[in-house]
Design an enzyme around this catalytic site. Structure first.
Site, mmCIF file in Angstrom:
data_model
loop_
_atom_site.group_PDB
_atom_site.id
_atom_site.type_symbol
_atom_site.label_atom_id
_atom_site.label_comp_id
_atom_site.label_asym_id
_atom_site.label_seq_id
_atom_site.Cartn_x
_atom_site.Cartn_y
_atom_site.Cartn_z
ATOM 1 N N TRP A 16 0.871 -1.156 0.063
ATOM 2 C CA TRP A 16 -0.008 -0.089 0.042
ATOM 3 C C TRP A 16 0.780 1.307 -0.043
ATOM 4 C CZ3 TRP A 16 -0.617 -4.122 3.276
ATOM 5 C CH2 TRP A 16 0.153 -4.144 4.523
ATOM 6 N N ARG A 17 1.904 0.950 0.203
ATOM 7 C CA ARG A 17 3.203 2.211 0.160
ATOM 8 C C ARG A 17 3.505 2.427 -1.385
ATOM 9 N NH1 ARG A 17 6.846 1.679 5.363
ATOM 10 N NH2 ARG A 17 5.353 2.126 6.947
ATOM 11 N N GLU A 74 -6.223 0.864 5.314
ATOM 12 C CA GLU A 74 -6.194 1.227 6.646
ATOM 13 C C GLU A 74 -7.273 0.392 7.249
ATOM 14 O OE1 GLU A 74 -4.372 3.419 8.416
ATOM 15 O OE2 GLU A 74 -3.090 3.535 6.769
ATOM 16 N N GLN A 93 -6.315 -3.022 13.957
ATOM 17 C CA GLN A 93 -6.070 -4.355 15.082
ATOM 18 C C GLN A 93 -5.882 -5.769 14.238
ATOM 19 O OE1 GLN A 93 -10.408 -3.655 16.542
ATOM 20 N NE2 GLN A 93 -9.644 -3.658 18.479
ATOM 21 N N GLY A 148 -10.426 -11.320 10.306
ATOM 22 C CA GLY A 148 -10.773 -11.073 11.755
ATOM 23 C C GLY A 148 -11.922 -9.678 11.775
ATOM 24 N N TYR A 149 -12.599 -9.600 12.698
ATOM 25 C CA TYR A 149 -13.558 -8.511 12.872
ATOM 26 C C TYR A 149 -14.287 -8.335 11.546
ATOM 27 C CZ TYR A 149 -10.780 -7.377 17.096
ATOM 28 O OH TYR A 149 -10.432 -7.612 18.283
ATOM 29 N N TYR A 172 -8.731 9.019 12.742
ATOM 30 C CA TYR A 172 -7.541 8.430 12.259
ATOM 31 C C TYR A 172 -7.461 7.834 10.973
ATOM 32 C CZ TYR A 172 -4.116 4.949 11.904
ATOM 33 O OH TYR A 172 -2.867 4.427 11.340
ATOM 34 N N ASP A 177 -1.922 6.589 15.829
ATOM 35 C CA ASP A 177 -2.298 5.290 16.209
ATOM 36 C C ASP A 177 -1.267 4.713 17.353
ATOM 37 O OD1 ASP A 177 0.185 4.978 15.397
ATOM 38 O OD2 ASP A 177 -0.270 3.300 14.157
#
Length: 283
Positions: A35-36, A48, A53, A92-93, A131, A149
């Site tokens: 992503w950079r 992002e 987490q 996750g999440y 954020y 962060d």
């Protein structure tokens, strides 16, 4: 015991030395992350949300798969919830994936697909807070704003001797004082690498404001398994329970978990029956 330093007591010279230290570390140790390699606001938003987490090493493959499958925000907005959940499972999440899907729809409908403009109105975008919105602005347009962060918070506390209970308002204001103008993208990448690789929580002893609970045996693990069971078919409560036979899940606990998933909009009850399925938008 030494008293904590006040952000107001930090001099410009101290900040300049700090900048030199962080940039020096980054020059020698900066990470090469996918992503950079882009300034695309959508892909940065994707990264992002995925990184929330979740360890960087786990995100890399998921990021590449999503980028290839849904290369634009319009592509993601037109995807089905079921496909989005399938692609997200294991990261996750799962609510993050669904909120990102909802965000894509809103950004396309209300902002003409302009992610940067949408980030300026982040309060109306699901799953996006200050954020994340600032991170997208920073990494896509090099905007002279800051984001804080857990890594950046820890670095500032440690390097300047600040109190660990410093307020969010104070730490964000101080982070802005430390920002080298017109170098926001490089600066934030450098800070994140410095915190992740050098000034770690283990090394400093500084705890994050919130700590993630263990996944193994947690309700999060059970929710993920329930979603896997429902991805391709609807199931009754009893059949869901049977599918969880390797887990020690009692009826009462499973009922609570399913109730939470219904409340979150992850699943729906079919026609008021005792069968459950994945909810599609508009269903």
């Amino acid at each position: 015991m030494c008293a904590c330093a006040s952000p107001d007591s930090v001099s410009k010279d101290q900040i300049l030395l700090f900048q030199k230290k962080v940039f020096g570390f980054y020059k020698s140790n900066g990470r090469n992350l996918p992503w950079r390699m882009t300034n695309d606001p959508y892909l940065i938003l994707l990264s992002e949300v995925m990184l929330q987490q979740t360890q960087v090493s786990r995100v890399i493959d998921y990021f590449e798969q999503w980028k290839n499958r849904w290369p634009t925000i319009q592509d993601l907005a037109s995807a089905t919830r079921q496909d989005v959940l399938k692609a997200w499972l294991g990261l996750g999440y799962n609510n993050r994936g669904l909120r990102l899907h909802q965000a894509a729809k809103i950004i396309c409908k209300e902002f003409g697909g302009n992610v940067l403009e949408a980030m300026k109105h982040f309060e109306s975008i699901p799953g996006v807070g200050r954020y994340t919105a600032n991170a997208v602005l920073i990494f896509s347009s090099n905007a002279d704003v800051v984001t804080v962060d857990t890594n950046i918070r820890r670095i500032l506390i440690h390097e300047f001797g600040l109190c660990e209970d410093i307020s969010d308002k104070e730490i964000w204001e101080f982070a802005f004082r430390c920002l080298p103008k017109h170098k926001s993208r490089m600066w934030h990448n450098a800070l994140m690498d410095f915190g992740a690789l050098e000034l770690t929580a283990k090394k400093t002893g500084i705890k994050p404001k919130t700590q993630q609970s263990s996944f193994e045996g947690s309700d999060r693990q059970i929710r993920a398994k329930v979603l896997r069971l429902l991805l391709d078919c609807s199931l009754s409560f009893d059949h869901i329970h049977e599918g969880l036979d390797i887990y020690d899940v009692g009826d009462a606990r499973l009922k609570d978990i399913i109730a939470g998933m219904l409340k979150d909009g992850l699943i729906i009850r079919e026609n008021e029956s005792n069968c459950f399925c994945i909810k599609e938008d508009g269903s």
